[in-house]
Design an enzyme around this catalytic site. Structure first.
Site, PDB file in Angstrom:
ATOM      1  CE  LYS A  99      -3.933   2.038   2.510  1.00 45.18           C
ATOM      2  NZ  LYS A  99      -4.815   1.932   3.686  1.00 45.18           N
TER       3      LYS A  99
ATOM      4  CB  SER B 110      -8.184   3.738   2.639  1.00 45.97           C
ATOM      5  OG  SER B 110      -7.287   3.159   3.562  1.00 45.97           O
TER       6      SER B 110
ATOM      7  CB  SER C 102      -8.382   1.083   5.665  1.00 45.50           C
ATOM      8  OG  SER C 102      -9.077   2.305   5.606  1.00 45.50           O
TER       9      SER C 102
END
Lengths: 95, 489
Positions: free
Chosen positions: B79, B154, B178
């Site tokens: 990420k 997210s 997330s």
């Protein structure tokens, strides 16, 4: 919860953000709507409870204040939007 | 079977038996990315050339006996809020679009020292603020199960890349859901560890008392394998705890006989999609069949948690994001005369609307006159949530809920209504508020073939129990065998 335009501009100033005239109402209404939802916390029966500061119970973790050299100064400075030699450059602050 | 369909533990077996080589595996993933990335858009920075070079180097080291880690040569995606030395870490923000981290996050040190191969940095909502990855300022990631829908967020890039078999597994971060929510929407496995289990050093801070890094994987065993690597005390993160290490793979017993599972009825209340409810009810029946003792109970904290979460997370974000000033790193406005112009214009031009909205909310709840009414109350609610969970865990080993009240939704349908987007986190945030571990695993699909996720919540540091419960269900239901994303448009 009502949030006035003046109040929103005050909060934006505290946040170092500039909100355009046409954006003000949008942010203001979003904030009102979210605060109305967040008002639920006021109904929670928590008067007797302490505040939780973090998920863990260990606060104030101490260590010796030992100086360590970062191995790559250039990599640190390379991200500066503007620099002069080994310094970050900003506009003149004192006239 | 295609190489990219294999789980990491299957790849490890094939490496051991010399059926596959490290460079063959990396090549297969690079080919898969070249085939699917234009549809899915999971990546912000692709490292495919570097990965191929690295795979040759690692292969040589393995052959020379210089590395003997079982993870050597296994690719991964990261990420883009986890710092990677010499590689851009953008947080999907214009603010950090050109930021190159001068150091590695602690989790990256661990990954690199095993000889794993980074395939690239994955898309996300800007600064991890969002539940659909639509708040990315850089790329529009789509859900491999239906390219018109969002991947969740997210960590949407991470979950979509794993679902599309473009990476065998990925790192995400979870502040209010997330990792788990995008895992649920993309039909993969996402684990948020106990707060303090994994070092946050090098994770760009959103809400420091809630953030944790964790694995997004194809199956539960891979989740346990990656968690084994990630955990451990780090002197650079004083909130990471110095506790004995457990072997999470050894906790996978494929047996839930006598396991006490609590099902909080408030998590099945209004707002829960009917098909999601039915799928969860079927999962509960399956657990009963497998010998678990399932009981409904009351845990009336979901709405309080969500409100407290948005107050606390935004308050912390407003403080954490104060560091972006256009001086040392990050975006600097071309429009300035004074130093104050630099601060204000860089921030106003560099942050997207959702980030500004949250900074404003956070500043508001911390400002004089409102602190007691909002922030202090929220911190007290946090204590209440912890207490209620503690009470529940006196009776139950594991708590079972939906991960998300809805399946993946069409792109553009919620992005203009912040509150509606926040409500998508109703099932996940209480886990962060209380600092507990939670895992999302797929439990079925709806009538349109979209995956539905089940969340299992454990007591602090009892990742082993929720992993075993998830594993036992997965072995019985075999979701991955029965359902695959078809990239329909």
């Amino acid at each position: 919860m009502q949030v006035s335009r003046e109040e929103l501009l005050h909060i934006a100033k505290l946040s170092n953000l500039k909100i355009n005239d046409e954006e003000i109402d949008n942010y203001r209404l979003n904030l009102e709507e979210i605060l109305n939802f967040a008002d639920i916390v006021k109904n929670a029966n928590v008067d007797e409870l302490d505040e939780t500061i973090g998920a863990n119970d260990n606060f104030n973790v101490f260590r010796e204040d030992v100086l360590k050299e970062f191995e790559d100064r250039e990599a640190l400075l390379a991200n500066a939007p503007e620099r002069e030699r080994d310094m970050f450059k900003v506009p003149k602050v004192i006239q | 079977m295609e190489i990219t369909e294999l789980t990491v533990h299957e790849l490890q077996e094939k490496l051991k038996s010399k059926e596959l080589t490290v460079s063959e595996i990396t090549r297969a993933y690079v080919d898969r990315i070249n085939e699917k990335e234009s549809d899915v858009n999971a990546f912000i920075t692709l490292l495919t050339d570097e990965a191929i070079e690295k795979s040759k180097e690692i292969e040589e080291k393995i052959n020379n006996g210089e590395i003997n880690s079982e993870l050597a040569g296994i690719p991964i995606g990261i990420k883009d809020n986890i710092c990677t030395k010499g590689i851009k870490t953008t947080c999907a923000s214009k603010m950090l679009e050109n930021f190159v981290s001068p150091y590695d996050a602690t989790v990256m040190n661990k990954i690199n020292s095993e000889g794993m191969i980074n395939l690239g940095k994955l898309n996300m909502d800007e600064f991890a603020m969002g539940s659909s990855t639509e708040h990315s300022a850089i790329a529009k990631t789509r859900n491999p199960w239906n390219l018109n829908t969002v991947p969740g967020g997210s960590s949407g890039g991470s979950a979509a890349a794993v679902a599309a078999n473009m990476v065998p597994w990925a790192l995400g971060s979870d502040t209010g859901g997330s990792i788990r929510q995008p895992a649920s929407l993309c039909g993969v496995v996402g684990l948020k560890p106990t707060y303090g289990l994994v070092s946050r050093y090098g994770l760009v801070a959103f809400a420091s008392s809630l953030d944790q890094i964790g694995p997004i994987t194809k199956d539960v065993k891979d989740s346990a394998i990656l968690l084994n690597l990630l955990v451990g005390h780090d002197e650079k993160d004083t909130t990471s705890l110095d506790i004995p290490k457990q072997d999470y793979v050894a906790s996978l017993k494929n047996d839930v006989k006598g396991l006490k599972i609590g099902v909080p009825k408030e998590f099945f209340a209004e707002g829960l999609n009917e098909e999601v409810r039915k799928s969860l009810e079927k999962a509960i029946e399956k657990y009963k069949e497998l010998g678990a003792e399932v009981e409904e109970f009351s845990l009336d904290i979901a709405k309080y948690s969500l409100a407290a979460y948005y107050i606390i997370a935004c308050a912390e974000a407003s403080s954490n994001l104060g560091r972006f000033d256009g001086i040392r790193y990050g975006y600097r406005t071309p429009n300035y005369e004074t130093l104050e112009d630099i601060f204000v214009n860089s921030r106003s031009e560099g942050f997207g609307a959702e980030v500004k909205r949250r900074i404003i909310l956070g500043t508001y709840v911390l400002s004089s006159g409102y602190y007691d009414a909002y922030y202090k109350k929220a911190q007290q609610v946090r204590t209440l949530v912890k207490k209620e969970f503690n009470k529940a865990f006196e009776k139950y080993d594991v708590i079972l809920t939906p991960t998300s009240p809805i399946v993946a939704f069409e792109a553009g349908t919620k992005s203009n209504n912040p509150l509606e987007m926040y409500l998508a986190d109703i099932c996940t945030v209480s886990v962060n508020v209380a600092g507990l571990p939670g895992i999302s695993i797929p439990c079925g699909v709806n009538s349109e073939g979209m995956p539905i996720g089940m969340q299992l919540i454990g007591k602090r540091f009892e990742e082993g129990k929720i992993l075993n419960a998830a594993y036992t269900f997965e072995q019985a239901v075999k979701f991955r065998k029965n359902f695959k994303p078809n990239f329909k448009k």
